[in-house]
Write an enzyme that holds these catalytic residues in place. Structure first.
Site, PDB file in Angstrom:
ATOM      1  N   GLY A  76      -0.773  -5.427   5.726  1.00 31.78           N
ATOM      2  CA  GLY A  76      -0.012  -4.935   6.880  1.00 31.78           C
ATOM      3  C   GLY A  76       1.212  -5.768   7.246  1.00 31.78           C
ATOM      4  O   GLY A  76       2.291  -5.221   7.502  1.00 31.78           O
ATOM      5  N   HIS A 111      -8.662  -3.185  -5.945  1.00 32.54           N
ATOM      6  CA  HIS A 111      -8.537  -3.329  -4.495  1.00 32.54           C
ATOM      7  C   HIS A 111      -9.654  -2.522  -3.830  1.00 32.54           C
ATOM      8  O   HIS A 111     -10.026  -1.459  -4.304  1.00 32.54           O
ATOM      9  CB  HIS A 111      -7.158  -2.831  -4.036  1.00 32.54           C
ATOM     10  CG  HIS A 111      -6.904  -3.190  -2.611  1.00 32.54           C
ATOM     11  ND1 HIS A 111      -7.436  -2.471  -1.583  1.00 32.54           N
ATOM     12  CD2 HIS A 111      -6.213  -4.215  -2.050  1.00 32.54           C
ATOM     13  CE1 HIS A 111      -7.079  -3.041  -0.427  1.00 32.54           C
ATOM     14  NE2 HIS A 111      -6.343  -4.108  -0.697  1.00 32.54           N
ATOM     15  N   LYS A 154       0.862  -1.191   0.000  1.00 35.02           N
ATOM     16  CA  LYS A 154       0.000   0.000   0.000  1.00 35.02           C
ATOM     17  C   LYS A 154       0.904   1.248   0.000  1.00 35.02           C
ATOM     18  O   LYS A 154       1.974   1.221  -0.593  1.00 35.02           O
ATOM     19  CB  LYS A 154      -0.974  -0.041   1.172  1.00 35.02           C
ATOM     20  CG  LYS A 154      -1.696  -1.396   1.253  1.00 35.02           C
ATOM     21  CD  LYS A 154      -2.824  -1.451   2.201  1.00 35.02           C
ATOM     22  CE  LYS A 154      -3.444  -2.843   2.154  1.00 35.02           C
ATOM     23  NZ  LYS A 154      -4.639  -2.983   2.940  1.00 35.02           N
ATOM     24  N   GLU A 161     -11.110 -11.001  -0.885  1.00 38.02           N
ATOM     25  CA  GLU A 161     -10.789 -10.218   0.300  1.00 38.02           C
ATOM     26  C   GLU A 161     -12.069  -9.617   0.872  1.00 38.02           C
ATOM     27  O   GLU A 161     -12.522  -8.552   0.396  1.00 38.02           O
ATOM     28  CB  GLU A 161      -9.847  -9.059  -0.061  1.00 38.02           C
ATOM     29  CG  GLU A 161      -8.537  -9.473  -0.660  1.00 38.02           C
ATOM     30  CD  GLU A 161      -7.482  -8.383  -0.441  1.00 38.02           C
ATOM     31  OE1 GLU A 161      -6.526  -8.650   0.282  1.00 38.02           O
ATOM     32  OE2 GLU A 161      -7.644  -7.274  -0.967  1.00 38.02           O
TER      33      GLU A 161
HETATM   34  P1  PGA Z   1      -4.300  -6.566   5.356  1.00 28.84           P
HETATM   35  O1  PGA Z   1      -4.551  -6.065   3.877  1.00 28.84           O
HETATM   36  O2  PGA Z   1      -3.466  -7.814   5.267  1.00 28.84           O
HETATM   37  O3  PGA Z   1      -3.594  -5.445   6.033  1.00 28.84           O
HETATM   38  O4  PGA Z   1      -5.644  -6.856   5.955  1.00 28.84           O
HETATM   39  C1  PGA Z   1      -4.823  -6.969   2.846  1.00 28.84           C
HETATM   40  C2  PGA Z   1      -5.059  -6.221   1.575  1.00 28.84           C
HETATM   41  O5  PGA Z   1      -5.616  -5.126   1.617  1.00 28.84           O
HETATM   42  O6  PGA Z   1      -4.678  -6.683   0.483  1.00 28.84           O
END
Ligand code: PGA
Length: 236
Positions: free
Chosen positions: A220, A85, A9, A156
């Site tokens: 994360g 996303h 990100k 997701e």
């Molecule tokens: P996260 O994010 O592992 O921090 O929950 C996953 C993603 O947004 O691809």
């Protein structure tokens, strides 16, 4: 071997990236892919790390300030891009662009990693399958079958991203098989499905019990190199 995609990100500074790249280039993981912020893409490519773009323009090259095109990604040796996303769907109305982005990538021979997933209310109202199928239909519009086989889906659930909340293994397994069956029945192709949403070095052993997942999209945890490495080493 399962695929692991680390989505950074909008995180990490240039000096942190140097340390990160030096750490992972020694590991030579063929199944691990990194999606850093755009200014760092070349650094990953130059160090022979599998590199993924976090997004791509819905347009071909031209006057689109701020965008990066599929052909530009290809020209620096990138073969994969995340598309749709939930953060881009939320902050940049990406629902309207997912199909064009997928088409731009496929035209250039790149592999789209298309994110789909339901909101909390859709899960609670038992509309989660419909929502995910709608997102798939929208993303796959006007795409010829032989190109679809290079698409990867990342399931997701939005309520799981960055929250520490993870669906039960049974629920993940159910959705992964629903997605695979839906795509097989409606589009005649077999695709890989990743799970994403609060995957980390602590819960990965439990997630590894799921039978049908082809890999993980990790947010994360992927920016903390030691924890990410611990996760990678626990994945079969
Ligand atoms: P996260 O994010 O592992 O921090 O929950 C996953 C993603 O947004 O691809």
């Amino acid at each position: 071997m399962k695929l692991i995609v680390g989505n950074h990100k909008m995180n990490l500074s240039a000096s942190e990236i140097v340390e990160y790249v030096n750490y992972f280039k020694e590991k030579n993981y063929s199944n691990v892919f990194f999606a850093p912020s755009n200014p760092y893409l070349m650094k990953f490519v130059d160090n022979n790390l599998n590199t993924v773009s976090q997004d791509v323009s819905p347009f071909n090259n031209g006057a689109y300030t701020g965008d990066v095109s599929a052909s530009q990604l290809k020209s620096i040796g990138i073969n994969y891009s995340i598309v749709g996303h939930s953060e881009r769907r939320e902050y940049y109305q990406d629902d309207n662009f997912v199909n064009a982005k997928v088409i731009r990538l496929l035209e250039q021979g790149l592999n789209p990693i298309i994110c789909v997933g339901e909101k909390k209310e859709e899960r609670e109202n038992n509309r989660y399958k419909e929502r995910v199928f709608e997102e798939i239909d929208e993303a796959f519009k006007n795409i010829v079958k032989n190109l679809l086989s290079s698409v990867i889906i990342a399931y997701e659930p939005i309520w799981s991203i960055g929250t520490g909340l993870v669906p039960s293994n049974d629920k993940i397994e159910e959705m992964v098989s629903e997605i695979k069956n839906y795509v097989h029945a409606n589009y005649g192709v077999d695709i890989k499905v990743l799970y994403g949403g609060s995957v980390n070095n602590k819960n990965i052993e439990s997630l590894e019990q799921i039978k049908n997942v082809d890999g993980y999209l990790v947010g994360g945890c992927s920016i903390k190199m030691n924890e990410f490495n611990e996760l990678i080493e626990k994945v079969q």
